[in-house]
Design an enzyme around this catalytic site. Sequence first.
Site, PDB file in Angstrom:
ATOM      1  N   ASN A 104       0.745  -1.167   0.172  1.00 18.40           N
ATOM      2  CA  ASN A 104       0.009  -0.061  -0.078  1.00 18.40           C
ATOM      3  C   ASN A 104       0.751   1.361   0.124  1.00 18.40           C
ATOM      4  OD1 ASN A 104      -1.623  -2.161   2.159  1.00 18.40           O
ATOM      5  ND2 ASN A 104      -2.685  -1.498   0.103  1.00 18.40           N
ATOM      6  N   VAL A 111       1.581   7.022   0.055  1.00 14.10           N
ATOM      7  CA  VAL A 111       0.940   6.075   0.971  1.00 14.10           C
ATOM      8  C   VAL A 111      -0.617   6.173   0.201  1.00 14.10           C
ATOM      9  CG1 VAL A 111      -0.027   5.581   3.183  1.00 14.10           C
ATOM     10  CG2 VAL A 111       2.283   6.376   2.967  1.00 14.10           C
ATOM     11  N   CYS A 112      -1.188   4.881   0.024  1.00 19.72           N
ATOM     12  CA  CYS A 112      -2.487   4.601  -0.717  1.00 19.72           C
ATOM     13  C   CYS A 112      -3.180   3.979   0.374  1.00 19.72           C
ATOM     14  CB  CYS A 112      -2.387   3.807  -1.762  1.00 19.72           C
ATOM     15  SG  CYS A 112      -4.060   3.642  -2.551  1.00 19.72           S
ATOM     16  N   ILE A 113      -4.029   4.577   1.173  1.00 17.41           N
ATOM     17  CA  ILE A 113      -4.737   4.076   2.098  1.00 17.41           C
ATOM     18  C   ILE A 113      -6.242   4.853   2.119  1.00 17.41           C
ATOM     19  CG2 ILE A 113      -3.964   5.608   3.868  1.00 17.41           C
ATOM     20  CD1 ILE A 113      -4.271   3.461   5.877  1.00 17.41           C
ATOM     21  N   ALA A 159      -0.952  -0.076  -3.893  1.00 19.96           N
ATOM     22  CA  ALA A 159      -0.132   0.932  -4.835  1.00 19.96           C
ATOM     23  C   ALA A 159       1.176   0.560  -5.334  1.00 19.96           C
ATOM     24  CB  ALA A 159      -0.002   2.171  -3.843  1.00 19.96           C
TER      25      ALA A 159
END
Length: 192
Positions: A104, A111-113, A159
Amino acid sequence: MNYLFRPIFVGDIIYFVNISSNKMTEQSALLLRKQLAELNKNPVEGFSAGLIDDDDIYQWEVVVIGPQDTLFEGGFFKAHLIFPHDYPLRPPKMKFITEIWHPNVAKNGDVCISILHEPGEDKFGYEKPEERWLPIHTVETIMISVISMLADPNGDSPANVDAAKEWREDPNGEFKRKVARCVRKSQEMAFD
């Protein structure tokens, strides 16, 4: 005085928030100062936070301590949180500065959250509105979510596709080796 209002959709509820630029900037700066003071007064386990530049409340540096009983344990991962001037209506962007291998986290550190995704409906239908950014979130809730993400990656929405593939297919092999290398490098860089 003219007022600008922005709709924020949370499920079936629509909030209209005054976003007149000067007032919003003052309010967001005040809110961020309060959050930073609170974190300095009452530190939260798992991370530390401060400003990149003492003259810019909108740019933070955080250090995430690798969670115990995970592959990231013992690591010190620096990241930047860049807040928009209409925070908390919109989420900050988070980017790891220290190399980290995680499904992620994009290879460039982004950061992909869900909690950091723009509020409202997901055009791809993957996330519910309540899983995305809400103005009630704070630096503390963001960081707790990121620490949780390190411990429990979301392989369904990666990601970093290569890291996600390794994590799913060989978590104790190549994925573990790459994470261990990142942890070692983070330890070496932590005190530079």
